[in-house]
Structure formats: C-alpha cells, structure tokens
Design a protein around this motif. Structure first.
Motif, PDB file in Angstrom:
ATOM      1  N   LEU A   8       0.827  -1.201   0.000  1.00  0.00           N
ATOM      2  CA  LEU A   8       0.000   0.000   0.000  1.00  0.00           C
ATOM      3  C   LEU A   8       0.868   1.260   0.000  1.00  0.00           C
ATOM      4  N   GLU A   9       1.946   1.231   0.743  1.00  0.00           N
ATOM      5  CA  GLU A   9       2.843   2.393   0.790  1.00  0.00           C
ATOM      6  C   GLU A   9       3.451   2.668  -0.580  1.00  0.00           C
ATOM      7  N   TRP A  10       3.938   1.626  -1.242  1.00  0.00           N
ATOM      8  CA  TRP A  10       4.529   1.821  -2.567  1.00  0.00           C
ATOM      9  C   TRP A  10       3.474   2.255  -3.583  1.00  0.00           C
ATOM     10  N   ALA A  11       2.256   1.759  -3.429  1.00  0.00           N
ATOM     11  CA  ALA A  11       1.184   2.195  -4.324  1.00  0.00           C
ATOM     12  C   ALA A  11       0.901   3.683  -4.134  1.00  0.00           C
ATOM     13  N   GLY A  12       0.915   4.132  -2.874  1.00  0.00           N
ATOM     14  CA  GLY A  12       0.709   5.549  -2.605  1.00  0.00           C
ATOM     15  C   GLY A  12       1.806   6.411  -3.210  1.00  0.00           C
ATOM     16  N   ILE A  13       3.053   5.973  -3.086  1.00  0.00           N
ATOM     17  CA  ILE A  13       4.165   6.714  -3.688  1.00  0.00           C
ATOM     18  C   ILE A  13       4.011   6.768  -5.201  1.00  0.00           C
ATOM     19  N   ALA A  14       3.611   5.640  -5.793  1.00  0.00           N
ATOM     20  CA  ALA A  14       3.436   5.592  -7.248  1.00  0.00           C
ATOM     21  C   ALA A  14       2.370   6.587  -7.705  1.00  0.00           C
ATOM     22  N   VAL A  15       1.271   6.685  -6.954  1.00  0.00           N
ATOM     23  CA  VAL A  15       0.215   7.637  -7.297  1.00  0.00           C
ATOM     24  C   VAL A  15       0.725   9.065  -7.205  1.00  0.00           C
ATOM     25  N   LEU A  16       1.478   9.360  -6.142  1.00  0.00           N
ATOM     26  CA  LEU A  16       2.043  10.709  -5.998  1.00  0.00           C
ATOM     27  C   LEU A  16       2.975  11.051  -7.143  1.00  0.00           C
ATOM     28  N   VAL A  17       3.823  10.103  -7.507  1.00  0.00           N
ATOM     29  CA  VAL A  17       4.767  10.331  -8.608  1.00  0.00           C
ATOM     30  C   VAL A  17       4.006  10.570  -9.908  1.00  0.00           C
ATOM     31  N   LEU A  18       2.973   9.787 -10.143  1.00  0.00           N
ATOM     32  CA  LEU A  18       2.176   9.949 -11.366  1.00  0.00           C
ATOM     33  C   LEU A  18       1.518  11.319 -11.410  1.00  0.00           C
ATOM     34  N   ILE A  19       0.947  11.750 -10.274  1.00  0.00           N
ATOM     35  CA  ILE A  19       0.323  13.078 -10.228  1.00  0.00           C
ATOM     36  C   ILE A  19       1.359  14.164 -10.486  1.00  0.00           C
ATOM     37  N   ALA A  20       2.544  14.015  -9.901  1.00  0.00           N
ATOM     38  CA  ALA A  20       3.605  15.012 -10.107  1.00  0.00           C
ATOM     39  C   ALA A  20       4.023  15.072 -11.565  1.00  0.00           C
TER      40      ALA A  20
END
Length: 497
Positions: free
Chosen positions: A31-43
């Motif tokens: 879940l943590e890595w998924a959250g980071i991936a979403v943040l990176v995608l938004i950025a």
C-alpha cells in the motif's frame, strides 16, 4: 484507568510500535509503494500539464552555477540578488550543463523532493504513532496548498524539509543514531541556515552517551555547513559573513525586517497561514491527548516545533526577513500533531469508550476542516496562478528570442523595470551581470542604447512590477529614442541603437 488501555503494541516503554505487517489482506508495504506511485504519477502529469519554472532565488542559483562552470566570479553582489545557498548552487551548476532546459529539470527535482517530503512525513507519523496517523499527516501536507506550490515554483524548501524530516525518521528508528542524522542535517544546512541550530542541538543531545570519536566527528559535521557557507562567501566577496549582512540589508530595503517585537504575532499568523486554523486547533487537541496517554512520543515533534519557533525568533532578533518560510518545520509538526487528533485512536484498544469517543471527535474535526477549506479555497485562482507561472515564462522567452531583440543586444545591455526579471533574462540570454540592468537600481545608468523590456497585463504587473513601494515610478515606460520591436502576452521589447 478503565477504558484508557493502550493497544498491546503501544504498551511497555511507550516506544514506537511495530507497524502491522498487513492491513486486511494487503501488505502495508504494498500500500505504501502504491501511494508513492500515485504521488509520482500526479507530479509527472502536473509537470507537463501545468509547466512552471523556478522562482527568483532558484533562477539565480542556476545563473551562479553556470558562472561557476565558466570560471567567472559569481555575482552574489548583484543588485537585490538573493542570499546564496551553497548546495543549490552546486545543483545549479550540474543542471546548467543541460543548457536552457536546466530550469525545467530544476522544477522536476523540486517536485521529486516534495514527494520525498510527503513520504517522509508519513513515515515519521507511522514510526512515532501508527500508519493511519502517518497517512493523515501526509494528506494534510498535500492539502496545505502552500507546500506543493513551493515545489511547483521551484523553491528549495521542499528539499530542505525532506532532509530534516528524514533525519528525524532515522533518529526515531534508532535513537541516538548519530552520524547519519548529522549528515542529512549538514545537507539541509547547506540549503537553509536554520538547520545549523538543529544540528547543534542534536549534537548536544548526543554528548552525554557518545563516544569521544562520535563527539569529535559530530562536532566537525555540525560546523561543516556554516564553514562551507562562510568559505563560499569569502571566496566570492571577500567577506565570510556576507550572506548574513547582505540578507539583513536586503530585508530592510524590501521592508521585511520587522524586528523581534513582531515575532509573536507573526508566529501565530504564519503558522495559521501555512497549516490553516483547523490544523492548528487539531494540533492543540492532539498534543493534549498525547501528553495524557503517550507523552514520550511527543519528544521529537515537540523538539522540532520548539527549535523551529526558536529559530524564527532568532531570525527576527538578527534583523533578517520575518517571512512565513522560516516556520515551515514547525508547521509540519502541527500537521503531525493534528494527525494524532484525527487518527490517534488507533493506539487504543478497540471497543473502549475512549476510542469510540475519540473517533466521534475526529470525525467532527475532519468535517470542520472540510467546511473551513471549502469556504476559503478558490480553485480557479489556484489554477490561474499555475497557468500564469508557465505562460509568463513562455511569453518572456518569446520576446527575448525575437530576431529584432537579438540584434538589439549588439547595441547595449538589457534594461528591465526592476530586479524581478534580472535572473530570468540572464539565464535565457546567458548574459553577464553588467549586461542586464534593473532600472530601479539607483546606481544604474539611464537606458540610452540597448534593449528595454516592459511589463504589461494585470497578472504580470501585480506579480512582477508592484513588488516594492519604494521603487521609483516610470521604470516601466519606454525610454526615449527606443522603438518597439516585439510584443507577447505579458511583455514588450523596445530597442535603441
């Protein structure tokens, strides 16, 4: 006390609890890595949909980095130049190797630093309290729009904050860790001098139980950032204290020097501006609950909060600019404590009356925060601000790249209305310090030959022209004998040969 029992992982010495390996059927790490991936995608999406460029201070770091590569003396003493930051100059020198595109890469680095900061605040909340507290803290910083805006506009603050927060994470994971924590604070201290105090306080904290080796190495690390900063100033200007004296003088000139008497009111106002009132209110509630139920967990957040406010007071006492950016670390700690108020019930045994009451209170606080934000946030204004950051830079380059303007450069320097456009013009045209002149500079020669850049359009005038009431009027009018040769959405160029 009945109903106030901590969950099994929260008892004992009140040390940080081990996070549960799974949340439901999904591993927490996934879940943590998924959250980071979403943040990176938004950025990444934001980087291309709303293209922006570095702010005034950061563009100067790129200019100074290029001067460093060229072997010329860096123009720290230019008219209204910002305070230098050694690490940002080093990064600017690296990005200058990419040519004109280095400024966009700088923005990308700042966005990456912001993602790293969000991950750090989540991790800190998880390590000290629980994963849900960390998640709420991360959501709070994402919705305090000043913070992502710092990244979008290319400020160095997200990188500085990320270094401080990850240093705190290392300390929480292994108390009195020592050198790794100090190393991160050294890097932070090369971006912002507030980290010098954090490093010094941490070294003092280590002293009672440290070996002589750690005491000596720690002392060297504590003094590394101030030494490099002073050495850089000395090599460039001949004055090792130039950054301090220059910053004091510039803050007085721009009306930002308010003195120590303004610190109490400014502290309250700026913390409210950065964190917003519901978060400040939640932080008070979270701190009160933590004092009663798990007081030892407050040591690090309270230490960072106190050190940040103390540094802000010293800034006012030292005659430097009293601005909200000096309270960024304390505002992060308020978010963390507010996250405790919202999600701290996860540290209590399920089914107790206190846990149920806490959940009800946190729901009310969240609803209040949503209502408060919805009544004050203007999404259109935020979007317009983002669009202006990109459109104005494109409009400036359109004018500067006009063939007639390029020919006009052979006739003389570039004159701009005030200091705001100086680093942008220098960066885009690769010009030395004496070839881009702010017309508000009292020592500047009158524009007789060369290129004059003028500002028009409401957004550009408010953002780039009306920045100091002390500037004399008339600097945004065409000089006598100059003819207009290029016009874009926000700028016009006049040439006199």
């Amino acid at each position: 006390m009945s109903g106030v029992t901590l969950s099994p992982t929260q008892t004992g010495s009140d040390a940080p609890a081990e996070p549960p390996p799974r949340l439901g059927r999904v591993p927490l790490r996934a879940l943590e890595w998924a959250g980071i991936a979403v943040l990176v995608l938004i950025a990444i999406v934001g980087f291309f949909v709303y293209p922006t460029w570095p702010n005034y201070d950061s563009i100067y770091s790129l200019v100074w980095g290029r001067e460093l590569l060229d072997g010329t003396n860096m123009s720290f003493e230019a008219y209204r130049a910002p305070t230098e930051h050694p690490l940002s100059i080093a990064v600017g020198a690296i990005l200058a190797l990419f040519g004109e595109g280095g400024d966009r890469i700088w923005t990308a680095v700042c966005l990456a630093s912001f993602v790293w900061l969000v991950a750090g605040l989540y991790t800190l909340g998880k390590e000290i309290f629980t994963p849900l507290v960390g998640l709420v803290a991360a959501l709070l910083i994402l919705t305090r729009f000043d913070f992502p805006f710092y990244a979008v506009r290319g400020y160095i603050d997200p990188a500085y904050l990320a270094l401080v927060i990850w240093a705190a994470v290392l300390e929480v994971r292994k108390p009195r860790r020592g050198i790794p924590v100090l190393a991160l604070l050294v890097l932070a201290g090369l971006l912002r001098p507030e980290a010098w105090l954090l490093g010094g306080l941490y070294w003092l904290y280590l002293l009672p139980k440290a070996t002589w080796r750690l005491r000596i190495i720690g002392a060297v690390l504590v003094w590394t950032a101030p030494f490099i900063w002073a050495l850089t100033d000395f090599l460039v200007t001949g004055d090792p204290l130039y950054s301090h004296t220059h910053t004091s003088g510039l803050s007085e000139e721009l009306g930002r020097n308010k003195g120590i008497g303004a610190v109490p009111e400014a502290t309250w106002n700026y913390l409210g501006k950065l964190a917003k009132f519901p978060v400040v209110l939640g932080a008070m509630a979270g701190a009160a609950a933590a004092v009663v139920l798990f007081p030892t967990r407050l040591k690090l957040p309270v230490a960072l909060l106190a050190a940040g406010i103390g540094t802000f007071a010293l800034v006012g006492l030292g005659g430097l600019s009293v601005i909200d950016r000096y309270l960024l670390v304390p505002s992060l700690m308020l978010m963390l404590l507010a996250a405790v108020a919202i999600a701290g019930w996860t540290m209590l045994v399920p089914g107790t009356w206190l846990r149920r009451g806490w959940i009800a209170g946190s729901v009310l606080l969240v609803l209040f925060g949503i209502a408060f934000t919805a009544s004050r946030v203007n999404v259109n204004r935020l979007e317009n601000e983002l669009l202006f950051r990109g459109d104005s830079r494109t409009a400036l380059r359109e004018v500067l790249n006009d063939p007639a303007v390029r020919r006009g450069l052979e006739c003389g320097p570039v004159f701009v209305p005030n200091h705001k456009l100086v680093p942008d013009v220098r960066w885009d045209l690769d010009l030395p310090v004496d070839q881009v002149i702010a017309r508000t500079d009292p020592d500047a020669p009158p524009p007789e030959r060369g290129v004059a850049i003028l500002i028009h359009g409401r957004s550009a005038i408010f953002n780039q022209l009306l920045v100091n009431r002390r500037d004399r009027p008339g600097t945004n009018l065409p000089p006598d004998g100059f003819e207009r040769v290029a016009v874009s959405r926000y700028y016009a160029a006049y040439v006199g040969c």
